[in-house]
Design a protein around this motif. Sequence first.
Motif, PDB file in Angstrom:
ATOM      1  N   ARG A 101       1.020  -1.120  -0.019  1.00 45.40           N
ATOM      2  CA  ARG A 101      -0.032   0.206   0.072  1.00 45.40           C
ATOM      3  C   ARG A 101       0.833   1.254  -0.019  1.00 45.40           C
ATOM      4  O   ARG A 101       0.359   2.362  -0.556  1.00 45.40           O
ATOM      5  CB  ARG A 101      -1.031  -0.036   1.166  1.00 45.40           C
ATOM      6  N   THR A 102       1.986   1.097   0.410  1.00 43.41           N
ATOM      7  CA  THR A 102       2.885   2.454   0.642  1.00 43.41           C
ATOM      8  C   THR A 102       4.073   2.240  -0.301  1.00 43.41           C
ATOM      9  O   THR A 102       4.990   3.120  -0.159  1.00 43.41           O
ATOM     10  CB  THR A 102       3.248   2.641   2.070  1.00 43.41           C
ATOM     11  N   LEU A 103       4.316   1.215  -0.998  1.00 46.93           N
ATOM     12  CA  LEU A 103       5.506   1.010  -1.907  1.00 46.93           C
ATOM     13  C   LEU A 103       5.682   2.177  -2.969  1.00 46.93           C
ATOM     14  O   LEU A 103       4.508   2.983  -3.187  1.00 46.93           O
ATOM     15  CB  LEU A 103       5.404  -0.398  -2.780  1.00 46.93           C
ATOM     16  N   GLU A 104       6.803   2.519  -3.172  1.00 45.55           N
ATOM     17  CA  GLU A 104       7.043   3.602  -4.144  1.00 45.55           C
ATOM     18  C   GLU A 104       7.986   3.297  -5.150  1.00 45.55           C
ATOM     19  O   GLU A 104       8.831   2.560  -4.881  1.00 45.55           O
ATOM     20  CB  GLU A 104       7.733   4.815  -3.255  1.00 45.55           C
ATOM     21  N   ILE A 105       7.732   4.071  -6.314  1.00 44.18           N
ATOM     22  CA  ILE A 105       8.571   3.866  -7.643  1.00 44.18           C
ATOM     23  C   ILE A 105       9.220   5.337  -7.314  1.00 44.18           C
ATOM     24  O   ILE A 105       8.625   6.332  -7.620  1.00 44.18           O
ATOM     25  CB  ILE A 105       7.765   3.721  -8.859  1.00 44.18           C
ATOM     26  N   LEU A 106      10.640   5.453  -7.210  1.00 48.01           N
ATOM     27  CA  LEU A 106      11.192   6.720  -6.862  1.00 48.01           C
ATOM     28  C   LEU A 106      11.062   7.598  -7.898  1.00 48.01           C
ATOM     29  O   LEU A 106      11.284   7.476  -9.087  1.00 48.01           O
ATOM     30  CB  LEU A 106      12.732   6.214  -6.362  1.00 48.01           C
ATOM     31  N   ASP A 107      10.919   8.985  -7.851  1.00 45.00           N
ATOM     32  CA  ASP A 107      10.736  10.008  -8.647  1.00 45.00           C
ATOM     33  C   ASP A 107       9.498   9.681  -9.748  1.00 45.00           C
ATOM     34  O   ASP A 107       9.935  10.449 -10.544  1.00 45.00           O
ATOM     35  CB  ASP A 107      12.033  10.178  -9.202  1.00 45.00           C
ATOM     36  N   HIS A 108       8.840   8.710  -9.475  1.00 43.98           N
ATOM     37  CA  HIS A 108       7.705   8.451 -10.519  1.00 43.98           C
ATOM     38  C   HIS A 108       6.470   8.311  -9.810  1.00 43.98           C
ATOM     39  O   HIS A 108       5.825   7.018  -9.747  1.00 43.98           O
ATOM     40  CB  HIS A 108       7.985   7.539 -11.268  1.00 43.98           C
ATOM     41  N   PHE A 144      -1.521  -4.082 -11.287  1.00 44.92           N
ATOM     42  CA  PHE A 144      -0.105  -4.785 -10.655  1.00 44.92           C
ATOM     43  C   PHE A 144      -0.018  -5.278  -9.295  1.00 44.92           C
ATOM     44  O   PHE A 144      -0.380  -6.539  -9.330  1.00 44.92           O
ATOM     45  CB  PHE A 144       0.815  -3.594 -10.676  1.00 44.92           C
ATOM     46  N   PHE A 145       0.273  -4.701  -8.350  1.00 42.41           N
ATOM     47  CA  PHE A 145       0.094  -5.358  -7.011  1.00 42.41           C
ATOM     48  C   PHE A 145      -1.110  -5.501  -6.351  1.00 42.41           C
ATOM     49  O   PHE A 145      -1.221  -6.190  -5.418  1.00 42.41           O
ATOM     50  CB  PHE A 145       0.966  -4.534  -5.775  1.00 42.41           C
ATOM     51  N   ASP A 146      -2.054  -4.595  -6.818  1.00 42.84           N
ATOM     52  CA  ASP A 146      -3.579  -4.638  -6.244  1.00 42.84           C
ATOM     53  C   ASP A 146      -3.366  -4.768  -4.672  1.00 42.84           C
ATOM     54  O   ASP A 146      -3.852  -5.577  -3.956  1.00 42.84           O
ATOM     55  CB  ASP A 146      -4.125  -5.829  -6.880  1.00 42.84           C
ATOM     56  N   ALA A 147      -2.698  -3.560  -4.328  1.00 45.11           N
ATOM     57  CA  ALA A 147      -2.604  -3.184  -2.987  1.00 45.11           C
ATOM     58  C   ALA A 147      -3.898  -3.564  -2.080  1.00 45.11           C
ATOM     59  O   ALA A 147      -3.818  -3.617  -0.878  1.00 45.11           O
ATOM     60  CB  ALA A 147      -1.919  -1.920  -2.581  1.00 45.11           C
ATOM     61  N   GLU A 148      -5.086  -3.026  -2.603  1.00 39.07           N
ATOM     62  CA  GLU A 148      -6.255  -3.130  -1.715  1.00 39.07           C
ATOM     63  C   GLU A 148      -6.491  -4.554  -1.471  1.00 39.07           C
ATOM     64  O   GLU A 148      -6.860  -4.868  -0.543  1.00 39.07           O
ATOM     65  CB  GLU A 148      -7.420  -2.499  -2.755  1.00 39.07           C
ATOM     66  N   ARG A 149      -6.480  -5.397  -2.641  1.00 40.90           N
ATOM     67  CA  ARG A 149      -6.735  -7.018  -2.388  1.00 40.90           C
ATOM     68  C   ARG A 149      -5.498  -7.659  -1.789  1.00 40.90           C
ATOM     69  O   ARG A 149      -5.814  -8.517  -1.076  1.00 40.90           O
ATOM     70  CB  ARG A 149      -7.248  -7.573  -3.646  1.00 40.90           C
ATOM     71  N   PHE A 150      -4.347  -7.103  -2.078  1.00 42.19           N
ATOM     72  CA  PHE A 150      -3.137  -7.968  -1.507  1.00 42.19           C
ATOM     73  C   PHE A 150      -2.124  -6.909  -0.971  1.00 42.19           C
ATOM     74  O   PHE A 150      -1.217  -6.433  -1.595  1.00 42.19           O
ATOM     75  CB  PHE A 150      -2.366  -8.782  -2.787  1.00 42.19           C
ATOM     76  N   GLY A 196      13.422 -19.964   1.104  1.00 38.18           N
ATOM     77  CA  GLY A 196      12.163 -19.493   2.051  1.00 38.18           C
ATOM     78  C   GLY A 196      11.103 -19.261   1.068  1.00 38.18           C
ATOM     79  O   GLY A 196      11.020 -19.577  -0.087  1.00 38.18           O
ATOM     80  N   ARG A 197       9.720 -18.906   1.702  1.00 35.62           N
ATOM     81  CA  ARG A 197       8.435 -19.088   1.051  1.00 35.62           C
ATOM     82  C   ARG A 197       8.334 -17.555   0.895  1.00 35.62           C
ATOM     83  O   ARG A 197       8.040 -16.861   2.182  1.00 35.62           O
ATOM     84  CB  ARG A 197       7.505 -19.753   1.849  1.00 35.62           C
ATOM     85  N   LEU A 198       8.144 -17.189  -0.493  1.00 36.39           N
ATOM     86  CA  LEU A 198       7.723 -15.622  -0.653  1.00 36.39           C
ATOM     87  C   LEU A 198       6.165 -15.709  -0.990  1.00 36.39           C
ATOM     88  O   LEU A 198       5.790 -16.399  -2.075  1.00 36.39           O
ATOM     89  CB  LEU A 198       8.420 -15.214  -1.841  1.00 36.39           C
ATOM     90  N   ARG A 199       5.200 -14.970  -0.275  1.00 34.07           N
ATOM     91  CA  ARG A 199       3.711 -14.701  -0.791  1.00 34.07           C
ATOM     92  C   ARG A 199       3.580 -13.320  -1.268  1.00 34.07           C
ATOM     93  O   ARG A 199       4.014 -12.549  -0.628  1.00 34.07           O
ATOM     94  CB  ARG A 199       3.053 -15.102  -0.002  1.00 34.07           C
ATOM     95  N   MET A 200       3.589 -13.128  -2.457  1.00 32.41           N
ATOM     96  CA  MET A 200       3.152 -11.858  -2.978  1.00 32.41           C
ATOM     97  C   MET A 200       1.952 -12.157  -4.341  1.00 32.41           C
ATOM     98  O   MET A 200       1.573 -13.215  -4.934  1.00 32.41           O
ATOM     99  CB  MET A 200       4.353 -11.638  -3.974  1.00 32.41           C
ATOM    100  N   HIS A 201       0.942 -11.285  -4.200  1.00 34.54           N
ATOM    101  CA  HIS A 201      -0.154 -11.017  -4.960  1.00 34.54           C
ATOM    102  C   HIS A 201      -1.134 -12.420  -4.912  1.00 34.54           C
ATOM    103  O   HIS A 201      -1.538 -12.722  -5.891  1.00 34.54           O
ATOM    104  CB  HIS A 201       0.507 -10.903  -6.401  1.00 34.54           C
ATOM    105  N   GLY A 202      -0.976 -13.012  -3.643  1.00 35.69           N
ATOM    106  CA  GLY A 202      -1.888 -14.199  -3.713  1.00 35.69           C
ATOM    107  C   GLY A 202      -1.303 -15.417  -3.730  1.00 35.69           C
ATOM    108  O   GLY A 202      -1.949 -16.399  -3.856  1.00 35.69           O
ATOM    109  N   VAL A 203       0.150 -15.428  -4.338  1.00 35.99           N
ATOM    110  CA  VAL A 203       0.770 -16.665  -4.852  1.00 35.99           C
ATOM    111  C   VAL A 203       1.858 -16.847  -3.715  1.00 35.99           C
ATOM    112  O   VAL A 203       2.598 -15.804  -3.643  1.00 35.99           O
ATOM    113  CB  VAL A 203       1.002 -16.405  -6.194  1.00 35.99           C
ATOM    114  N   GLU A 204       2.027 -18.041  -3.418  1.00 37.36           N
ATOM    115  CA  GLU A 204       3.304 -18.379  -2.581  1.00 37.36           C
ATOM    116  C   GLU A 204       4.347 -19.293  -3.493  1.00 37.36           C
ATOM    117  O   GLU A 204       3.716 -20.332  -4.027  1.00 37.36           O
ATOM    118  CB  GLU A 204       2.794 -19.144  -1.158  1.00 37.36           C
ATOM    119  N   ARG A 205       5.586 -19.130  -3.316  1.00 31.85           N
ATOM    120  CA  ARG A 205       6.419 -19.852  -4.008  1.00 31.85           C
ATOM    121  C   ARG A 205       7.821 -19.847  -3.146  1.00 31.85           C
ATOM    122  O   ARG A 205       7.863 -18.761  -2.597  1.00 31.85           O
ATOM    123  CB  ARG A 205       6.845 -19.167  -5.443  1.00 31.85           C
ATOM    124  N   ARG A 206       8.615 -20.861  -3.404  1.00 33.43           N
ATOM    125  CA  ARG A 206       9.993 -20.895  -2.958  1.00 33.43           C
ATOM    126  C   ARG A 206      10.958 -20.044  -3.793  1.00 33.43           C
ATOM    127  O   ARG A 206      10.883 -19.918  -4.877  1.00 33.43           O
ATOM    128  CB  ARG A 206      10.292 -22.429  -3.005  1.00 33.43           C
TER     129      ARG A 206
END
Length: 190
Positions: A75-82, A94-100, A123-133
């Motif tokens: 929800r607070t990620l930033e693309i610097l200077d853009h 993209f990230f769909d911060a409201e849902r994920f 380890g296990r990374l979970r992003m955008h509702g998908v979890e992967r090693r």
Amino acid sequence: MRAWIATLLLAGVGIGVAAAAAPGVIAVLDPASQFEFSLQTRWGQTLAGKFPDNEGDVTALPDGRRQVRLKLSTRTLEILDHPRYTRFARGPRFFDAERFPDVTFLSDPYPVALLHSGGELHGRLRMHGVERRERFVLSPAECADPGRGCAIVARGAVRRSDYDLDGWSMAMRDEVRFSLHVRLRDTGAR
């Protein structure tokens, strides 16, 4: 994603005070930690971003190994200077911060020596509702007390398509690179 992936590192999830730390938690992320990422456009432009809001902790396991948990806010990620790209990155295509709203990482148990010598942290990374090693590579420590006397530095790369982050596919390359500089604060349980 300030915390992501970033150092998945030996830091972990759950910023808090020593008294509020869960059993076994020996350290929490220090606010000085930095979780950065970069994307490349199909035209060769590099877009740098960061996850300013993050949580993490390190747990001491009964067998002497450690485990890290990280939680980065989309929800607070930033693309610097853009600012416009920041809105797109947080948005539904993209990230769909409201849902994920979070990216999380839970490391496999690792030996404390890994922080000193460097090497791979899985380890296990979970992003955008998908979890992967996934795998991050830790740099050898630059001091005797990694995370406290110096940052724990980790790098890694993931494919957006593995996490259904296919927005901007015509403009962006598939690879996302992460750079983590993790600082820790002891909880007193060390």
